[in-house]
Design an enzyme around this catalytic site. Structure first.
Site, PDB file in Angstrom:
ATOM      1  N   SER A 161       0.805  -1.211   0.000  1.00  0.00           N
ATOM      2  CA  SER A 161       0.000   0.000   0.000  1.00  0.00           C
ATOM      3  C   SER A 161       0.849   1.277   0.000  1.00  0.00           C
ATOM      4  O   SER A 161       1.648   1.455  -0.902  1.00  0.00           O
ATOM      5  CB  SER A 161      -0.965  -0.055   1.183  1.00  0.00           C
ATOM      6  OG  SER A 161      -2.131   0.636   0.865  1.00  0.00           O
TER       7      SER A 161
ATOM      8  N   HIS B 196      -7.847  -5.705   0.759  1.00  0.00           N
ATOM      9  CA  HIS B 196      -6.615  -4.942   0.930  1.00  0.00           C
ATOM     10  C   HIS B 196      -5.858  -5.489   2.142  1.00  0.00           C
ATOM     11  O   HIS B 196      -6.225  -5.196   3.284  1.00  0.00           O
ATOM     12  CB  HIS B 196      -7.012  -3.479   1.154  1.00  0.00           C
ATOM     13  CG  HIS B 196      -5.874  -2.527   1.149  1.00  0.00           C
ATOM     14  ND1 HIS B 196      -5.178  -2.218   0.001  1.00  0.00           N
ATOM     15  CD2 HIS B 196      -5.306  -1.806   2.144  1.00  0.00           C
ATOM     16  CE1 HIS B 196      -4.242  -1.323   0.291  1.00  0.00           C
ATOM     17  NE2 HIS B 196      -4.294  -1.066   1.593  1.00  0.00           N
TER      18      HIS B 196
HETATM   19  C1  GCU Z   1      -5.337   4.682   2.237  1.00  0.00           C
HETATM   20  C2  GCU Z   1      -4.821   5.507   1.078  1.00  0.00           C
HETATM   21  C3  GCU Z   1      -4.074   4.646   0.070  1.00  0.00           C
HETATM   22  C4  GCU Z   1      -3.040   3.801   0.763  1.00  0.00           C
HETATM   23  C5  GCU Z   1      -3.678   3.031   1.899  1.00  0.00           C
HETATM   24  C6  GCU Z   1      -2.695   2.215   2.742  1.00  0.00           C
HETATM   25  O1  GCU Z   1      -6.372   3.851   1.804  1.00  0.00           O
HETATM   26  O2  GCU Z   1      -5.892   6.179   0.486  1.00  0.00           O
HETATM   27  O3  GCU Z   1      -3.451   5.449  -0.919  1.00  0.00           O
HETATM   28  O4  GCU Z   1      -2.401   2.963  -0.149  1.00  0.00           O
HETATM   29  O5  GCU Z   1      -4.302   3.918   2.782  1.00  0.00           O
HETATM   30  O6  GCU Z   1      -1.532   2.587   2.862  1.00  0.00           O
HETATM   31  O7  GCU Z   1      -3.130   1.206   3.316  1.00  0.00           O
END
Ligand code: GCU
Length: 410
Positions: free
Chosen positions: A247, A391
């Site tokens: 992420s 995610h």
């Molecule tokens: C949020 C953010 C993302 C990122 C994520 C993470 O959702 O909007 O851009 O990748 O956090 O780091 O888990």
């Protein structure tokens, strides 16, 4: 010797609103002045340095000066980790004056394989979350409040081993890979408007230049400091370093790989906007540049804010960042329900990075022509994988990372 490509950039770059509007992702081989390079030499001598400069100026901020020397002090070593399967070590890395931040690098080495290929990357909440080993140091810097065991933004022993699935050390060692990871907040805490971490070492207010080093760039630079150390360790195969991250830390992994040719394989996992997902997109479920700038103003430099209102003025898209890794293998991994990270857009980015790879004498095709079905690794040099689910990063993802690395590193 620090092999990180240095960036020489002297030309005046136009302010964001004076850049031409382009609806499609800019071609990675097309220079800012419209000329197109078509040899490996012109790419490496002209376009690649220009692209690195553009990403610094308009998006991530300046790549900081490399430290003179990165010094490691071993805090503990357990040669009988996991019943002798591996060696666990924690190393304090110093790379500046005494009052600068330090990196606490957790290293797990397979006992049966020396030198070993090594995954390197940042973790979200401290090394102590990844193993219950009681020698692992308790971080003392700021922590996000929602991580296991955190009390008043400080880590406590309650957290030990509570995220062992995110970096499954046993599974990784069993396949003959080493792991080197550290808490991202060692370098720069993940929050805006505070002068701490590396930002506090700067003489001026960090938001004044528009191209000030932003948090993701500091993190990538921190990974490079860890690489400096890893290259001195005889148990690690310095030609087989794999950068990985999830992420926001996947965005960081991609940037770290794009700016450091000592890294052999680049795996940004579910990296999304500002990582391997396109800034120009029409996916209503995916994060936008406007949104990411509003929620995480510290991740990118001041100039990037201007593109929220009009992404078509960006002089590059994220295909350029992938192209900077050429000819090294890059694997984008995703999950079907994680539309926020725009999995289909990431595949388009991968395809649009291919022209840089095609300048090299490497087997074709460098990328598949269609997104693979679920749970099917597309193992090309520009590789792709999407699984069902959400995610997260866990053992099933690591299996894919290692399958891919087995192909490219053995
Ligand atoms: C949020 C953010 C993302 C990122 C994520 C993470 O959702 O909007 O851009 O990748 O956090 O780091 O888990």
């Amino acid at each position: 010797v620090l092999a990180v490509t240095s960036i020489a950039w002297t030309a005046e770059l136009p302010p964001p609103d004076k850049l031409p509007s382009r609806l499609d992702m800019p071609h990675p081989l097309e220079m800012l002045d419209g000329r197109r390079v078509n040899t490996r030499q012109d790419w490496e001598k002209q376009r690649r340095p220009e692209l690195r400069a553009l990403f610094q100026h308009y998006m991530y901020g300046e790549y900081p000066a490399r430290p003179q020397k990165v010094q490691g002090r071993v805090l503990f070593e357990d040669a009988q980790f996991l019943n002798g399967q591996g060696t666990l070590r924690e190393v304090e890395l110093t790379f500046g004056p005494d009052d600068w931040p330090k990196i606490y690098l957790l290293l797990a080495l397979p006992n049966g394989r020396t030198p070993a290929p090594c995954f390197v990357g940042l973790n979200f909440g401290g090394n102590h979350l990844l193993t219950a080993h009681e020698k692992v140091r308790m971080p003392t810097v700021w922590m996000p409040g929602h991580y296991p065991g955190v009390v008043q933004n400080r880590a406590t022993a309650e957290g030990r081993g509570r995220q062992a699935n995110v970096w499954p050390l046993e599974q990784i060692l069993a396949r003959g890979y080493a792991v080197a990871t550290f808490y991202c907040g060692d370098i720069q805490p993940d929050r805006p408007h505070v002068r701490e971490g590396m930002r506090a070492t700067l003489p001026e207010r960090p938001t004044e230049t528009g191209r000030e080093t932003a948090t993701i760039m500091w993190w990538a630079w921190g990974i490079h400091n860890a690489v400096d150390y890893l290259l001195t360790d005889s148990r690690i195969d310095g030609r087989k370093l794999i950068v990985v991250g999830h992420s926001r830390l996947g965005k960081t992994a991609l940037l770290a790989g794009a700016f450091d040719e000592r890294i052999a394989v680049v795996i940004p996992h579910q990296s999304g906007c500002g990582g391997a997902a396109p800034s120009r997109h029409h996916n209503p479920k995916a994060e936008t540049v406007a949104r990411i700038n509003a929620t995480f103003p510290h991740w990118f430099c001041g100039h990037f804010k201007a593109f929220g209102a009009d992404v078509t003025r960006l002089p590059f898209d994220q295909n350029g960042l992938v192209a900077l890794c050429a000819p090294r293998p890059v694997l984008l991994t995703n999950a079907e329900e994680d539309q926020w990270a725009n999995p289909a857009g990431q595949f388009e980015v991968l395809r649009a990075a291919a022209p840089a790879y095609e300048l090299y004498d490497v087997p074709r095709p460098v990328v598949a022509d269609k997104m693979p079905p679920l749970n099917t690794l597309s193992p090309e040099r520009l590789g792709y994988f999407i699984r069902p689910g959400k995610h997260s990063m866990g053992p099933e993802d690591w299996k894919v990372f290692m399958d891919y690395c087995d192909k490219w590193l053995r």
